[in-house]
Scaffold this motif. Sequence first.
Motif, PDB file in Angstrom:
ATOM      1  N   THR A  61       1.162  -1.748  -0.087  1.00  6.06           N
ATOM      2  CA  THR A  61      -0.652   0.354  -0.043  1.00  6.06           C
ATOM      3  C   THR A  61       0.618   1.142  -0.412  1.00  6.06           C
ATOM      4  OG1 THR A  61      -1.981  -0.983   1.314  1.00  6.06           O
ATOM      5  CG2 THR A  61      -2.000   1.500   1.065  1.00  6.06           C
ATOM      6  N   LYS A  62       0.225   2.040  -0.794  1.00  4.35           N
ATOM      7  CA  LYS A  62       1.217   2.915  -0.838  1.00  4.35           C
ATOM      8  C   LYS A  62       1.172   3.894   0.063  1.00  4.35           C
ATOM      9  CE  LYS A  62       1.458   3.500  -5.936  1.00  4.35           C
ATOM     10  NZ  LYS A  62       1.030   4.352  -7.422  1.00  4.35           N
ATOM     11  N   LEU A  63       1.109   4.217   0.887  1.00  3.78           N
ATOM     12  CA  LEU A  63       0.930   5.529   1.437  1.00  3.78           C
ATOM     13  C   LEU A  63      -0.155   4.970   2.777  1.00  3.78           C
ATOM     14  CD1 LEU A  63       2.276   8.714   1.697  1.00  3.78           C
ATOM     15  CD2 LEU A  63       0.187   9.419   0.606  1.00  3.78           C
ATOM     16  N   LYS A  87       2.604  -2.797   3.631  1.00  2.21           N
ATOM     17  CA  LYS A  87       2.636  -4.868   3.779  1.00  2.21           C
ATOM     18  C   LYS A  87       1.673  -4.850   3.523  1.00  2.21           C
ATOM     19  CE  LYS A  87       6.900  -6.132   6.272  1.00  2.21           C
ATOM     20  NZ  LYS A  87       7.848  -7.334   7.037  1.00  2.21           N
ATOM     21  N   ASN A  88       1.062  -5.419   2.885  1.00  2.00           N
ATOM     22  CA  ASN A  88      -0.139  -5.718   2.482  1.00  2.00           C
ATOM     23  C   ASN A  88      -0.859  -6.742   3.519  1.00  2.00           C
ATOM     24  OD1 ASN A  88      -0.580  -4.175   0.084  1.00  2.00           O
ATOM     25  ND2 ASN A  88       0.228  -5.879  -1.611  1.00  2.00           N
ATOM     26  N   ASN A  91      -3.126  -5.096   8.426  1.00  2.00           N
ATOM     27  CA  ASN A  91      -4.529  -4.444   7.836  1.00  2.00           C
ATOM     28  C   ASN A  91      -4.457  -2.974   9.216  1.00  2.00           C
ATOM     29  OD1 ASN A  91      -5.019  -5.054  10.528  1.00  2.00           O
ATOM     30  ND2 ASN A  91      -5.898  -7.184   9.947  1.00  2.00           N
ATOM     31  N   GLU A  92      -4.986  -2.134   9.256  1.00  2.00           N
ATOM     32  CA  GLU A  92      -5.917  -1.166   9.813  1.00  2.00           C
ATOM     33  C   GLU A  92      -5.748  -1.328  11.510  1.00  2.00           C
ATOM     34  OE1 GLU A  92      -9.172   1.867  11.075  1.00  2.00           O
ATOM     35  OE2 GLU A  92      -8.951   1.374   8.371  1.00  2.00           O
ATOM     36  N   THR A  93      -6.447  -2.288  11.791  1.00  2.00           N
ATOM     37  CA  THR A  93      -6.334  -2.857  13.923  1.00  2.00           C
ATOM     38  C   THR A  93      -4.715  -3.295  14.011  1.00  2.00           C
ATOM     39  OG1 THR A  93      -8.497  -3.139  12.891  1.00  2.00           O
ATOM     40  CG2 THR A  93      -7.501  -4.608  15.514  1.00  2.00           C
ATOM     41  N   GLU A  94      -3.885  -3.917  13.036  1.00  2.00           N
ATOM     42  CA  GLU A  94      -2.522  -4.269  13.277  1.00  2.00           C
ATOM     43  C   GLU A  94      -1.407  -2.973  12.719  1.00  2.00           C
ATOM     44  OE1 GLU A  94      -1.947  -8.693  11.887  1.00  2.00           O
ATOM     45  OE2 GLU A  94      -1.647  -7.537  10.635  1.00  2.00           O
ATOM     46  N   PHE A 118      -5.681   5.498   4.107  1.00  4.81           N
ATOM     47  CA  PHE A 118      -4.472   4.532   3.246  1.00  4.81           C
ATOM     48  C   PHE A 118      -4.854   4.525   2.192  1.00  4.81           C
ATOM     49  CE2 PHE A 118      -5.411   1.812   7.492  1.00  4.81           C
ATOM     50  CZ  PHE A 118      -4.339   1.420   7.237  1.00  4.81           C
ATOM     51  N   LYS A 119      -3.981   5.029   0.950  1.00  4.68           N
ATOM     52  CA  LYS A 119      -3.465   5.480  -0.240  1.00  4.68           C
ATOM     53  C   LYS A 119      -2.300   4.416  -1.152  1.00  4.68           C
ATOM     54  CE  LYS A 119      -2.306   8.013  -4.145  1.00  4.68           C
ATOM     55  NZ  LYS A 119      -0.997   9.078  -4.271  1.00  4.68           N
TER      56      LYS A 119
END
Length: 120
Positions: A61-63, A87-88, A91-94, A118-119
Motif C-alpha cells: 500500500t503506497k501511503l 506491507k499488504n 491491516n488497519e487494526t494491526e 490509506f492510499k
Amino acid sequence: MPQYKVQLKQGQRTIVNHIEAKSLQSVIDFYSQVSTMKLTEILKVEYQADGIIPSDDFQYTKLFKGLLKHETDTSRVSRQLILHNIKNTINETELFALIKTHLEVNGQSVTGVYAGLFKK
C-alpha cells in the motif's frame, strides 16, 4: 568514530551530508569554519543498513497518513504520521496496534489514531 547526518541550508538550497567525526562539537566546529551554509540539523546515525536493497515489486500500500494523539484529562497533543510502502499483510487494526506499542507523541504514549487514510 560516530557517523552523523548533517543538514545545511542557504537560500532555497538544502544539502544533507553524511560524515564521520570525533564528536558532535567537532561537526559544529568543522562546518562553522569551512562553510557559508547554516548548519540546521545534526543527527547521529545509530543504524545504517548494509547489503542489497530490495527491488520494487509494487506489492504494498503506497501511503498511510494519520494523526496520532496523546490525550489526558488536562491536555491533548497530536502529531501527523506519514508511512510509505506498507506491507499488504498489515491491516488497519494491526497497524494501529503497532503504532500504539512503538511510537510516542511528545514523549508520551499514543492513546489513539484518528483521521487515518490509506492510499493504494
